[in-house]
Write an enzyme that holds these catalytic residues in place. Structure first.
Site, PDB file in Angstrom:
ATOM      1  CG  ASP A  83      -2.152  -0.902   0.993  1.00  0.00           C
ATOM      2  OD1 ASP A  83      -2.320  -1.417  -0.131  1.00  0.00           O
ATOM      3  OD2 ASP A  83      -2.930  -1.085   1.950  1.00  0.00           O
ATOM      4  CG  ASP A  86      -3.396   9.304   7.463  1.00  0.00           C
ATOM      5  OD1 ASP A  86      -2.220   9.691   7.430  1.00  0.00           O
ATOM      6  OD2 ASP A  86      -3.710   8.128   7.702  1.00  0.00           O
ATOM      7  CB  ALA A 126      -4.274   3.951   7.267  1.00  0.00           C
ATOM      8  CE1 TYR A 127      -2.533   7.492  14.645  1.00  0.00           C
ATOM      9  CE2 TYR A 127      -1.365   9.074  13.276  1.00  0.00           C
ATOM     10  CZ  TYR A 127      -1.674   8.577  14.524  1.00  0.00           C
ATOM     11  OH  TYR A 127      -1.124   9.150  15.636  1.00  0.00           O
ATOM     12  CG  PHE A 178      -9.407   0.652  11.443  1.00  0.00           C
ATOM     13  CD1 PHE A 178     -10.771   0.409  11.460  1.00  0.00           C
ATOM     14  CD2 PHE A 178      -8.554  -0.344  11.876  1.00  0.00           C
ATOM     15  CE1 PHE A 178     -11.279  -0.805  11.909  1.00  0.00           C
ATOM     16  CE2 PHE A 178      -9.040  -1.559  12.320  1.00  0.00           C
ATOM     17  CZ  PHE A 178     -10.410  -1.795  12.337  1.00  0.00           C
ATOM     18  CB  SER A 179      -4.877   2.298  14.454  1.00  0.00           C
ATOM     19  OG  SER A 179      -4.343   3.594  14.230  1.00  0.00           O
ATOM     20  CB  ALA A 227      -4.440   8.146  22.685  1.00  0.00           C
TER      21      ALA A 227
END
Length: 286
Positions: free
Chosen positions: A67, A137, A178-179, A181-182, A201
């Protein structure tokens, strides 16, 4: 098709895939272009060009890797006529369409116009006087030791929500897996035109992400309590911002086009890649 351009993964062995492309093209008189700095290590017969020339001259851009390589190929094809074909050289990715053994057949299908294209949204911004563009992103991220990301999100010039978090991610639907989703953001089909704003977070009272229209201009404003933040563009640090700085972001639909041959859907790839499973409480027999 008169020419195709190759974009290679910087470390994975792409020799077999390159040979497959050259063999297919040699029987059809199709010129194969490659970025000079990349193809030199393979000593192959592709014509060496600059990245800018490859994007400009190719009728098809072929990404050989994962990717990350695909995102780089999409940036080269940004605003050009060539669609991008993703060829998987390792772990299953979201963007790759075929594996190496299927490559000659895929190229023939494209040459015979038996394919569709999937438009992909980009997000643009200006950082320190230069334009930055992401297909996954753009994120403002806490620098260790410099304090949290305390960021006000403005939409259309009006204040909407503020976050205190480790990062604030502005993602395209492509980047939703990617980011974003995490960090707890939603999986979003690439056929949806939207921007996703997701705090990573968060430790503020409001911790939910938001989905915005592509017609909205999004501004990330660093509040006085924020630390210095790194600006990551598709995972690469492109610069830093400090309290009082603003980052204006805008969506750009159809910036690049991805080849689809109809072999898998986005949802099949997402379920397999993310190892999504149904709740154990749900009977598969019902």
């Amino acid at each position: 098709m008169h020419s195709a351009g190759l974009v290679l993964h910087p470390r994975r062995d792409s020799a077999a895939a390159v040979d497959a492309v050259l063999g297919w093209a040699g029987n059809r008189g199709i010129e194969i272009l490659g970025i000079a700095d990349e193809i030199v290590r393979l000593n192959c017969a592709a014509v060496g060009v600059t990245p800018e020339e490859l994007g400009r001259r190719a009728d098809l851009v072929v990404s050989l890797g994962g990717d990350g390589t695909m995102l780089r190929a999409m940036r080269l094809a940004d605003g050009q006529r060539a669609p991008v074909l993703g060829v998987n050289l390792g772990k299953l990715g979201f963007l790759a369409e075929v594996d190496v053994p299927d490559l000659p057949g895929a190229l023939s299908a494209i040459d015979e116009h038996r394919f569709t294209v999937e438009p992909r949204l980009a997000v643009d911004g200006v950082l320190n006087g230069r334009t930055i563009t992401a297909f996954n992103d753009i994120a403002v991220v806490r620098v260790p030791g410099d304090g949290s990301a305390v960021v006000a999100v403005r939409v259309g010039g009006q204040p909407f929500v503020s976050y205190s978090a480790d990062a604030v991610v502005v993602a395209t639907p492509t980047g939703s897996t990617a980011y974003s989703f995490s960090a707890g953001g939603p999986i979003t089909s690439p056929s949806v035109e939207a921007l996703l704003v997701t705090p990573a977070a968060p430790h503020s009272a409001y911790s939910r992400g938001v989905v915005l229209s592509v017609h909205d201009e999004v501004t990330l404003e660093l509040l006085p309590a924020s630390g210095r933040l790194a600006v990551e563009v598709d995972g690469q640090v492109e610069g830093y911002v400090a309290p009082g700085d603003r980052l204006d972001l805008r969506a750009r639909p159809s910036a690049a086009r991805v080849v689809r041959l109809g072999r898998t859907t986005f949802y099949q790839r997402a379920r397999r890649k993310l190892r999504l499973t149904d709740s154990a409480e749900i009977s598969q027999d019902s």
